[in-house]
Design a protein around this motif. Structure first.
Motif, PDB file in Angstrom:
ATOM      1  N   THR A 113       0.685  -1.181  -0.410  1.00 49.05           N
ATOM      2  CA  THR A 113       0.073  -0.244   0.396  1.00 49.05           C
ATOM      3  C   THR A 113       0.804   1.509   0.136  1.00 49.05           C
ATOM      4  O   THR A 113       0.392   2.258   0.584  1.00 49.05           O
ATOM      5  CB  THR A 113      -1.009   0.117   1.298  1.00 49.05           C
ATOM      6  N   CYS A 117      -5.226   2.469   0.550  1.00 44.51           N
ATOM      7  CA  CYS A 117      -5.815   1.626   0.907  1.00 44.51           C
ATOM      8  C   CYS A 117      -7.273   1.699   0.826  1.00 44.51           C
ATOM      9  O   CYS A 117      -7.403   2.645   0.347  1.00 44.51           O
ATOM     10  CB  CYS A 117      -5.823   0.610   2.259  1.00 44.51           C
ATOM     11  N   SER A 167      -6.734  -5.061   1.995  1.00 44.89           N
ATOM     12  CA  SER A 167      -6.460  -3.607   2.093  1.00 44.89           C
ATOM     13  C   SER A 167      -6.266  -2.494   3.241  1.00 44.89           C
ATOM     14  O   SER A 167      -5.230  -1.898   3.330  1.00 44.89           O
ATOM     15  CB  SER A 167      -6.658  -2.763   0.435  1.00 44.89           C
TER      16      SER A 167
END
Length: 318
Positions: free
Chosen positions: A265, A275, A292
């Motif tokens: 990320t 994210c 994420s």
């Protein structure tokens, strides 16, 4: 001075906050004036693991927020109007607040806003027959008639997907030519459940006391209004990533989505992570956003550990 500031909530930001808080990093979450993201406009979520009977979108987001608070995350309302990522500590400015916040790391989870048609009957029926996510809401229209508005690849993809549930899918587009790639057009045209209403401009979502009944359109060729009957209207005219406040300091693609290093990320600025839908042009699901968010928190924690070791080494050298 905060170890980490999370800008934005939704599944990604709240998951990041949970992981950061459990790592004793006491994150500050700036949740905007509409906390919870797009799921707060969804009546029922049936594809988030762990809820066999489904769960209301606002309830899911409220539970995730409470979980983050339980471990020590701090929340603040407001829009981020300006950031300074030129050096650490990073600076974050919230609209209407004199104080400038500082943080060692920043996680951006501001999402992407679905584009709407801006016609009467649309916004007030989001989650009640109007949707922008076929994967999320298609199941609720099993055996019913559906309209998909749009002319690009996403509209073709959503129309084809919705034929798994609907008895009929009518694709409405304001021009007589589609912007979608030929392969996506062919796939939709080969599907016998897909009907076509081209060269028609949407004017109003038509409803009655039971819900959505169709879409009023202008037949541009005949220059007259008509109603396309349906039980649901899916708007598929794209998304706009919420990245304008970054002022060009973070690398984005041609559509404004944040570019991250593959498999991470990490953005182009060390210590700044992204994210959720703000960097996801493909999946855009609550569960992938949450995943994420976990990645961003773990990347952030690892970065802070490295920075702390580096600072300590410099102190020893002195």
């Amino acid at each position: 001075m905060y170890k980490s500031i999370v800008i934005g909530t939704g599944p990604s930001g709240l998951t990041a906050a949970i992981y950061l808080a459990r790592a004793n990093l006491s994150p500050l979450v700036i949740e905007g004036m509409e906390p919870g993201g797009q799921l707060t406009t969804t009546t029922e979520v049936e594809n988030f693991p762990g809820f066999p009977q489904g769960i209301l979108g606002p309830e899911l987001m409220d539970n995730m927020r409470k979980q983050a608070e339980r471990f020590g995350a701090e929340f603040r309302n407001g829009w981020v109007e300006e950031v300074d990522f030129s050096k650490r500590p990073f600076k974050v400015k919230i609209t209407g607040q004199a104080e400038t916040l500082e943080a060692e790391t920043v996680i951006i989870s501001t999402g992407a806003s679905a584009r709407y048609l801006g016609i009467p009957g649309e916004q007030e029926n989001v989650g009640r027959g109007v949707s922008t996510c076929a994967t999320c809401d298609g199941f609720f229209f099993r055996g019913k008639k559906i309209i998909v508005v749009g002319g690009g690849d996403s509209a073709m993809e959503e129309a084809s997907f919705l034929t798994r549930f609907a008895s009929e899918v009518t694709l409405v587009h304001r021009r007589d030519e589609l912007r979608a790639s030929k392969i996506m057009q062919d796939r939709a045209r080969d599907n016998e459940k897909v009907k076509w209403a081209l060269n028609r401009t949407p004017l109003e979502v038509v409803t009655d006391e039971k819900g959505v009944k169709g879409l009023k359109v202008r037949n541009n060729e005949a220059d007259q209004e008509e109603i396309v009957e349906a039980d649901g209207v899916f708007v598929a005219i794209g998304h706009t990533p919420n990245t304008k406040f970054l002022g060009g300091q973070i690398e984005t693609d041609e559509h404004g989505y944040i570019v991250v290093k593959p498999g991470t990320t990490e953005t182009n600025i060390p210590g700044v992570f992204a994210c959720g839908d703000v960097q996801d042009t493909k999946y855009r699901q609550a569960i992938t956003a949450a995943g994420s968010g976990c990645m961003a928190a773990m990347d952030c924690e690892k970065f802070l550990e490295g920075a702390m070791v580096h600072d300590w080494s410099e102190t020893l050298d002195m």
